[in-house]
Design an enzyme around this catalytic site. Structure first.
Site, PDB file in Angstrom:
ATOM      1  N   ARG A  54       0.466   5.582  18.383  1.00 23.81           N
ATOM      2  CA  ARG A  54       0.046   6.808  17.695  1.00 23.81           C
ATOM      3  C   ARG A  54      -0.703   7.724  18.658  1.00 23.81           C
ATOM      4  O   ARG A  54      -1.477   7.256  19.493  1.00 23.81           O
ATOM      5  CB  ARG A  54      -0.862   6.485  16.520  1.00 23.81           C
ATOM      6  CG  ARG A  54      -0.146   5.756  15.419  1.00 23.81           C
ATOM      7  CD  ARG A  54      -0.869   5.873  14.087  1.00 23.81           C
ATOM      8  NE  ARG A  54      -0.385   4.876  13.160  1.00 23.81           N
ATOM      9  CZ  ARG A  54       0.744   4.987  12.459  1.00 23.81           C
ATOM     10  NH1 ARG A  54       1.496   6.075  12.572  1.00 23.81           N
ATOM     11  NH2 ARG A  54       1.128   4.030  11.646  1.00 23.81           N
ATOM     12  N   ASP A  71      -6.202   2.418  -3.024  1.00 23.35           N
ATOM     13  CA  ASP A  71      -7.456   2.253  -2.285  1.00 23.35           C
ATOM     14  C   ASP A  71      -7.760   3.450  -1.383  1.00 23.35           C
ATOM     15  O   ASP A  71      -8.747   3.448  -0.658  1.00 23.35           O
ATOM     16  CB  ASP A  71      -7.511   0.924  -1.507  1.00 23.35           C
ATOM     17  CG  ASP A  71      -6.397   0.767  -0.490  1.00 23.35           C
ATOM     18  OD1 ASP A  71      -5.613   1.708  -0.305  1.00 23.35           O
ATOM     19  OD2 ASP A  71      -6.319  -0.321   0.114  1.00 23.35           O
ATOM     20  N   SER A 118       0.797  -1.226   0.000  1.00 25.88           N
ATOM     21  CA  SER A 118       0.000   0.000   0.000  1.00 25.88           C
ATOM     22  C   SER A 118       0.836   1.286   0.000  1.00 25.88           C
ATOM     23  O   SER A 118       1.698   1.473  -0.849  1.00 25.88           O
ATOM     24  CB  SER A 118      -0.929  -0.071   1.211  1.00 25.88           C
ATOM     25  OG  SER A 118      -1.774   1.020   1.284  1.00 25.88           O
TER      26      SER A 118
HETATM   27  C1  16G Z   1      -4.177  -0.129   7.445  1.00 28.28           C
HETATM   28  C2  16G Z   1      -5.652  -0.060   7.174  1.00 28.28           C
HETATM   29  C3  16G Z   1      -6.133   1.372   7.227  1.00 28.28           C
HETATM   30  C4  16G Z   1      -5.787   1.974   8.563  1.00 28.28           C
HETATM   31  C5  16G Z   1      -4.310   1.828   8.849  1.00 28.28           C
HETATM   32  C6  16G Z   1      -4.002   2.227  10.259  1.00 28.28           C
HETATM   33  C7  16G Z   1      -6.995  -1.402   5.707  1.00 28.28           C
HETATM   34  C8  16G Z   1      -7.203  -1.884   4.324  1.00 28.28           C
HETATM   35  N1  16G Z   1      -5.966  -0.592   5.863  1.00 28.28           N
HETATM   36  O1  16G Z   1      -3.456   0.525   6.457  1.00 28.28           O
HETATM   37  O2  16G Z   1      -7.513   1.367   7.051  1.00 28.28           O
HETATM   38  O3  16G Z   1      -6.131   3.318   8.603  1.00 28.28           O
HETATM   39  O4  16G Z   1      -3.934   0.467   8.697  1.00 28.28           O
HETATM   40  O5  16G Z   1      -2.660   2.044  10.512  1.00 28.28           O
HETATM   41  O6  16G Z   1      -7.717  -1.738   6.616  1.00 28.28           O
HETATM   42  P1  16G Z   1      -2.064   2.126  11.965  1.00 28.28           P
HETATM   43  O7  16G Z   1      -2.730   1.059  12.783  1.00 28.28           O
HETATM   44  O8  16G Z   1      -0.621   1.962  11.791  1.00 28.28           O
HETATM   45  O9  16G Z   1      -2.434   3.496  12.483  1.00 28.28           O
HETATM   46 MG    MG Z   2      -3.688   1.368   0.359  1.00 26.69          MG
END
Ligand code: 16G
Ligand code: MG
Length: 542
Positions: A506, A280, A64
């Site tokens: 975070r 996405d 991603s």
């Molecule tokens: C992933 C998730 C995204 C979320 C992010 C949070 C999917 C397809 N992707 O990229 O939605 O905002 O994780 O990341 O679910 P973090 O837990 O590192 O803050």
């Molecule tokens: Mg993505």
């Protein structure tokens, strides 16, 4: 099942001993060189999941918005959704089994999940543009074939395109044709029908600059361009011909730095948007006449879309219920606007598309977006049937036109998961139909200033949360500290959560001014550092 072949092939994709990875928020993700064994094993797992569900399963190779050197893999369930949580556990145990334990762990999953090995299996595979992706997707295929699964390799596709393929194949083509052309045709047909209406705005509004993060979105938008060119002219930047994937560009960069990506030429008041590396996510932005940057994030996208849908429903006079799903990251102004001005019910879930998606399924029309630009709109089967019927049968011209518009919007949304291309076309159609400029859209409400920070701790799992991540449960004292800090500012809010994708905690804060949001975020970071086992240098003081 030929255990001997499984072990023999596994040796060609040997697991570095001791390496432990988790199926994170959206699959496995780490440095590409550590993923070969995971890919092979996810090939195996996809076959088992396919046999168990008697459906086609998807495997997408991508990391991603993360750096080019990373890679990752996620499985797509039969209706184009994220893998079910119980199978995330199977995925984790399979990925972490040492070589000699692999057959045992595999058998364990077969028993626990009651997989009928006699069933046929079919797996579809896709990958992003990372250099490592091709080889890694071959390892997936190796896993699929050793378990005698059938497969189709779609090669380079966006993540949402692979979700779309899975859904099409499992609904015998009812959702659309399971090819990239089928995807372009379905979306462009709905888009062209929406924008061909005579009252649509003039030509000059219909051009859009797109930052493709040097990723797969560029290739796919190029392929799609001629299908939509009569309704929209897109100008692509960061198309992968020179720059590095996600480096100083893309939706994640723009959202987290709140500034334009490199490599795009922006004139004042021009409409621009950024995709992330697997297309996405999408965010919009523009520069005003004074050169100030304005970000239009997932919250404002959700607001524009819900407003439009609500108006259409009023026009049609049908009581289909609509709900908006956000996460704790949603800007406080957006939630207030949706609830108080638009009178739309708003719900908050944990971070990660699977949580929002699940909640959105409770409504006739469920709008879900993360602030980072990941989201879509889901229509229940009953709502879909009703809308199609109204579009056909209504006699009143105005109501019928509104029902047809709603039907096209329904077809234009990729209802399997967030999709930058599909979202972009919906947004462009709405702006055209409502004759709205990007400034007018932006003016719906004013974002509260906010700041996000990261804190490194020895073990981020010491932080547990409740209330959709808005309240800390452990370690003791941390929530009290945050609540006290929040009280020092106006319109303020702050929360912390362990990241699901990185080894960090975070921190999010918002307040009435940027200065206050920054100082609140710093103070909360310090509290995390002190109470949750911070490592390295303490966050800078005040
Ligand atoms: C992933 C998730 C995204 C979320 C992010 C949070 C999917 C397809 N992707 O990229 O939605 O905002 O994780 O990341 O679910 P973090 O837990 O590192 O803050
Ligand atoms: Mg993505």
């Amino acid at each position: 099942m030929d255990l001997h072949a499984i072990t023999a092939h596994s040796a060609l994709h040997a697991k570095p001993s001791g390496l432990v990875l988790q199926y994170g928020t959206a699959g496995f993700r780490t440095k590409a060189e550590h993923l070969d064994h995971v890919m092979y094993r996810m090939g195996l797992l996809a076959v088992l999941r396919s046999k168990q569900t008697k459906s086609t399963i998807g495997v997408m190779v991508t990391a991603s918005h993360n750096p080019e050197e990373d890679n990752g893999v996620k499985l797509v369930d039969p209706l184009g959704e994220m893998l079910a949580p119980s199978w995330e556990e199977h995925a984790t145990s399979l990925a972490n089994a040492e070589e000699q334990d692999l057959p045992g762990v595999l058998m364990d999953i077969i028993v626990k999940a009651a997989v009928d090995l006699q069933q046929d299996a079919f797996v579809v595979i896709g990958r992003d543009t990372r250099l490592s992706s091709e080889k890694l997707s071959q390892s997936v295929i190796d896993g699929v074939t050793v378990l005698e699964g059938q497969f189709h390799d779609y090669g380079l596709v966006t993540t949402p395109q692979l979700h779309y393929m899975v859904y099409c194949r499992n609904t015998s083509g009812q959702y659309g044709e399971a090819t990239v052309e089928g995807y372009y045709q379905k979306l462009s047909k709905a888009f062209m029908e929406l924008t061909k209406q005579p009252f649509c705005s003039e030509e000059e509004y219909r051009s859009l600059k797109v930052d493709c993060a040097n990723g797969i979105g560029a290739l796919k938008l190029k392929e799609m361009e001629h299908y939509i060119s009569q309704g929209l002219s897109v100008q692509l930047f960061n198309d992968g011909t020179k720059g590095k994937l996600n480096h100083l560009c893309g939706a994640d960069f723009v959202k987290s730095h709140q500034k334009p990506p490199q490599g795009i030429e922006m004139k004042s008041n021009e409409r621009c948007c950024s995709f992330d590396g697997d297309a996405d996510r999408i965010v919009y932005y523009y520069l005003d006449v004074d050169g100030h940057f304005h970000l239009i994030d997932g919250d404002k996208i959700a607001t524009l879309i819900s407003r439009f849908l609500k108006e259409l429903l009023l026009e049609i006079g049908e009581s289909l219920n609509i709900g908006v799903v956000q996460t704790a990251y949603a800007n406080g102004s957006s939630t207030r606007y949706l609830e108080e001005v638009m009178k739309v019910p708003v719900y908050c879930t944990k971070t990660g598309v699977k949580h929002l998606h699940h909640k959105a399924q409770e409504f006739d029309i469920g709008v879900y977006f993360e602030a980072n630009g990941h989201g879509t709109v889901l229509f229940s089967k009953a709502a879909e049937t009703k809308i199609r019927q109204l579009a056909k049968e209504l006699e009143d011209e105005k109501r019928k036109a509104a029902a047809k518009t709603l039907e096209n919007i329904l077809d234009l949304f990729n209802q399997t998961a967030g999709d930058a291309i599909s979202d972009m076309l919906v947004i462009e159609a709405i702006l055209t139909l409502k004759d709205l400029t990007i400034q007018q859209w932006d003016a719906l409400y004013t974002d509260l200033p906010n700041r996000q920070l990261k804190v490194k701790v020895a073990d981020r799992q010491v932080i547990s949360t409740t209330d959709a991540e808005r309240q800390v449960v452990t370690p003791p004292g941390l929530q009290e500290a945050i609540s006290d800090l929040v009280k020092k500012h106006k319109l303020s809010r702050a929360f912390v959560r362990p990241s699901g994708t990185e080894d960090i905690v975070r921190v999010y804060a918002e307040a009435d001014s940027q200065e206050n949001a920054d100082s609140l975020a710093r103070a909360v970071s310090l509290a995390v550092f002190e109470l949750a086992g911070g490592v390295g240098e303490a966050p800078p003081g005040f």
